[in-house]
Design an enzyme around this catalytic site. Structure first.
Site, PDB file in Angstrom:
ATOM      1  N   TRP A  76       1.026  -0.936  -0.304  1.00 43.33           N
ATOM      2  CA  TRP A  76      -0.285  -0.177  -0.011  1.00 43.33           C
ATOM      3  C   TRP A  76       0.647   0.774   0.139  1.00 43.33           C
ATOM      4  O   TRP A  76       0.949   2.700  -0.385  1.00 43.33           O
ATOM      5  CB  TRP A  76      -0.969  -0.037   1.275  1.00 43.33           C
ATOM      6  CG  TRP A  76      -1.987  -0.989   0.511  1.00 43.33           C
ATOM      7  CD1 TRP A  76      -2.229  -1.629   2.069  1.00 43.33           C
ATOM      8  CD2 TRP A  76      -2.143  -1.588   0.318  1.00 43.33           C
ATOM      9  NE1 TRP A  76      -3.179  -2.781   1.899  1.00 43.33           N
ATOM     10  CE2 TRP A  76      -3.760  -2.499   0.590  1.00 43.33           C
ATOM     11  CE3 TRP A  76      -2.984  -0.741  -1.346  1.00 43.33           C
ATOM     12  CZ2 TRP A  76      -4.632  -2.699  -0.516  1.00 43.33           C
ATOM     13  CZ3 TRP A  76      -4.565  -1.260  -2.092  1.00 43.33           C
ATOM     14  CH2 TRP A  76      -4.915  -2.137  -1.740  1.00 43.33           C
TER      15      TRP A  76
ATOM     16  N   LYS B 197     -12.675  -1.598   6.897  1.00 35.75           N
ATOM     17  CA  LYS B 197     -11.884  -2.842   7.816  1.00 35.75           C
ATOM     18  C   LYS B 197     -12.384  -2.260   9.019  1.00 35.75           C
ATOM     19  O   LYS B 197     -12.786  -3.129   9.549  1.00 35.75           O
ATOM     20  CB  LYS B 197     -10.592  -2.472   7.405  1.00 35.75           C
ATOM     21  CG  LYS B 197      -9.858  -2.991   6.502  1.00 35.75           C
ATOM     22  CD  LYS B 197      -9.835  -2.455   4.948  1.00 35.75           C
ATOM     23  CE  LYS B 197      -9.184  -2.659   4.322  1.00 35.75           C
ATOM     24  NZ  LYS B 197      -8.061  -2.264   2.973  1.00 35.75           N
TER      25      LYS B 197
ATOM     26  N   ASP C 105      -1.820   6.814   6.017  1.00 36.62           N
ATOM     27  CA  ASP C 105      -3.390   5.936   6.214  1.00 36.62           C
ATOM     28  C   ASP C 105      -3.603   4.768   6.560  1.00 36.62           C
ATOM     29  O   ASP C 105      -2.705   3.936   7.264  1.00 36.62           O
ATOM     30  CB  ASP C 105      -2.684   5.046   4.765  1.00 36.62           C
ATOM     31  CG  ASP C 105      -3.655   3.834   4.116  1.00 36.62           C
ATOM     32  OD1 ASP C 105      -4.677   4.046   4.709  1.00 36.62           O
ATOM     33  OD2 ASP C 105      -3.329   3.621   2.645  1.00 36.62           O
TER      34      ASP C 105
HETATM   35  C1  LIG Z   1      -7.245  -2.083   2.436  1.00 34.25           C
HETATM   36  C2  LIG Z   1      -6.114  -0.448   2.105  1.00 34.25           C
HETATM   37  C3  LIG Z   1      -6.251   0.364   0.819  1.00 34.25           C
HETATM   38  C4  LIG Z   1      -7.020  -0.101  -0.398  1.00 34.25           C
HETATM   39  O1  LIG Z   1      -8.861   0.983  -0.098  1.00 34.25           O
HETATM   40  P1  LIG Z   1      -9.542   0.646  -1.464  1.00 34.25           P
HETATM   41  O2  LIG Z   1     -10.148   1.375   0.115  1.00 34.25           O
HETATM   42  O3  LIG Z   1      -9.463  -0.318  -1.789  1.00 34.25           O
HETATM   43  O4  LIG Z   1      -9.010   1.962  -1.771  1.00 34.25           O
HETATM   44  C5  LIG Z   1      -5.108   1.024   1.030  1.00 34.25           C
HETATM   45  N1  LIG Z   1      -3.946   1.321   1.961  1.00 34.25           N
HETATM   46  C6  LIG Z   1      -4.563  -0.151   3.468  1.00 34.25           C
HETATM   47  C7  LIG Z   1      -3.328   0.274   4.566  1.00 34.25           C
HETATM   48  C8  LIG Z   1      -5.787  -0.215   3.159  1.00 34.25           C
HETATM   49  O5  LIG Z   1      -5.798  -1.858   4.141  1.00 34.25           O
END
Ligand SMILES: *Cc1c(COP(=O)(O)O)cnc(C)c1O
Length: 358
Positions: free
Chosen positions: A101, A193, A169
């Protein structure tokens, strides 16, 4: 009805009581005669939901008045672009690499300037830790971290001290515990999540920094514009925001962020405890100080046994523990909504499995 225990990395399990409330209100939202799926985003029912959801998040994360809360679309992946679009402006920023990521965030930033790596958490090709030291640049417009690397299971337990605004993030660990939001320039998280269903992205941004963002981009992409319209500049994802509101109410009823931390640490300790007490059979590649309390990744002696464990768990009603396709192995996601009793059941199964196959 036969629900299974869902250890999915995302979209992830939701509290059962939240699903039941959504079901009960689905056809007729609180006597309005209309489903929340059908309510206008400018009507009084949805407006109240929107405002309450934002207020609850502010309360639970103790978001100070210096920061705005936005509801956006496009997921965390969209934020990989929104952040540099607003703040990079042809300059440089420091990115910290703890896995796939982080790399995607870095790749998107290249369209708007020259991001640089401030550190990698790798040992060879394997991500094993948060970088021990960061090489930060004085020119950096911001420092970007992935607070919890969902795929590699590497999590920041302390956040770096930076002079440039810190951007995180937090898609897979927002609200897993209390944090000091004032230390961040911007936090973003896809909801699917730890906060609710897919379809809404939460952004928490420092107002004074946001106002300094790029002006030469369309309104739709400017944080300051979105904030000025209360995230209703266009149709927001009304239903996901409504469900996030219910998840937040559940968090509050279960002790808030501090209650989540206690519960999450207990769950993670149970699972890591079993892994560490069977070092000949289970192996977590991540160093203890960087281990994720949300996504526990580990290997078995071989891939055949890993496949067998996944099968054995599924036979007992425990699903989605296969590691990400890019790294293999096993990954058990322990987000807020996972009950401690669910982890106890998995650990009991793993203990038997190890005794049988070890
Ligand atoms: C799941 C995830 C993403 C991607 O998320 P989307 O909503 O599918 O764009 C990005 N960064 C992290 C840390 C994630 O766990």
């Amino acid at each position: 009805m036969s629900r299974v225990i869902n250890f999915s990395p995302g979209p992830a399990t939701l509290p059962l009581s939240v699903l039941e409330e959504v079901r009960d209100e689905l056809l007729d939202y609180r006597g309005s005669g209309i489903s929340m799926l059908e309510h206008s985003h400018r009507g009084k029912e949805y407006t109240a939901v929107h405002e309450q959801t934002s207020a609850l998040l502010r309360e639970l994360l103790a978001v100070p008045e210096s920061h705005d809360i936005l509801f956006m679309q496009g997921g965390a992946s969209g934020q990989f672009g929104f952040v540099p679009m607003n703040f990079l402006q042809g300059k440089t920023a420091d990115y910290v690499d703890t896995g796939a990521w982080s790399k995607k965030a870095f790749a998107a930033a290249k369209y708007y300037g020259t991001p640089r790596w401030a550190g990698h958490g790798k040992e060879g090709e394997l991500y094993v830790r948060v970088p021990r030291e960061l090489e930060l640049s004085e020119e950096a417009q911001y420092v970007h971290i992935t607070s919890n690397a969902t795929i590699t299971g590497v999590q920041f337990h302390e956040f770096p001290q930076t002079t440039a605004p810190l951007v995180a993030d937090m898609s897979s660990d927002i609200l897993w515990r209390p944090i000091d939001v004032s230390r961040f320039g911007l936090i973003y998280a896809g909801a699917q999540k730890n906060l609710g269903p897919a379809g809404v992205t939460v952004v928490i941004v420092r107002k004074d920094w946001m106002e300094q963002g790029a002006k030469d981009i369309p309104d739709f992409f400017r944080y300051a514009f979105i904030a000025s319209k209360g995230s209703t500049h266009n149709t927001p994802p009304t239903f996901p925001i409504y469900v996030v509101g219910k998840v937040l109410a559940w968090v509050k009823a279960n002790g808030g962020a501090a209650g989540m931390e206690k519960r999450n640490r207990q769950k993670a300790a149970t699972l890591y405890g079993l892994i560490d007490s069977n070092p000949d059979f289970f192996r977590c590649p991540v160093e203890k100080g960087s281990r994720s309390q949300m996504n526990v990744v580990f290997r078995l002696p071989n891939e055949e046994l890993e496949a067998k464990l996944i099968e054995a768990a599924a036979a007992e009603g425990m699903v989605n523990i296969k590691g990400h396709r890019s790294v293999g192995g096993i990954r058990v996601s322990l987000y807020n909504a996972i009950e401690p009793a669910h982890v106890d059941r998995l650990v009991a199964l793993m203990r038997d499995f190890a005794a049988q196959h070890g």
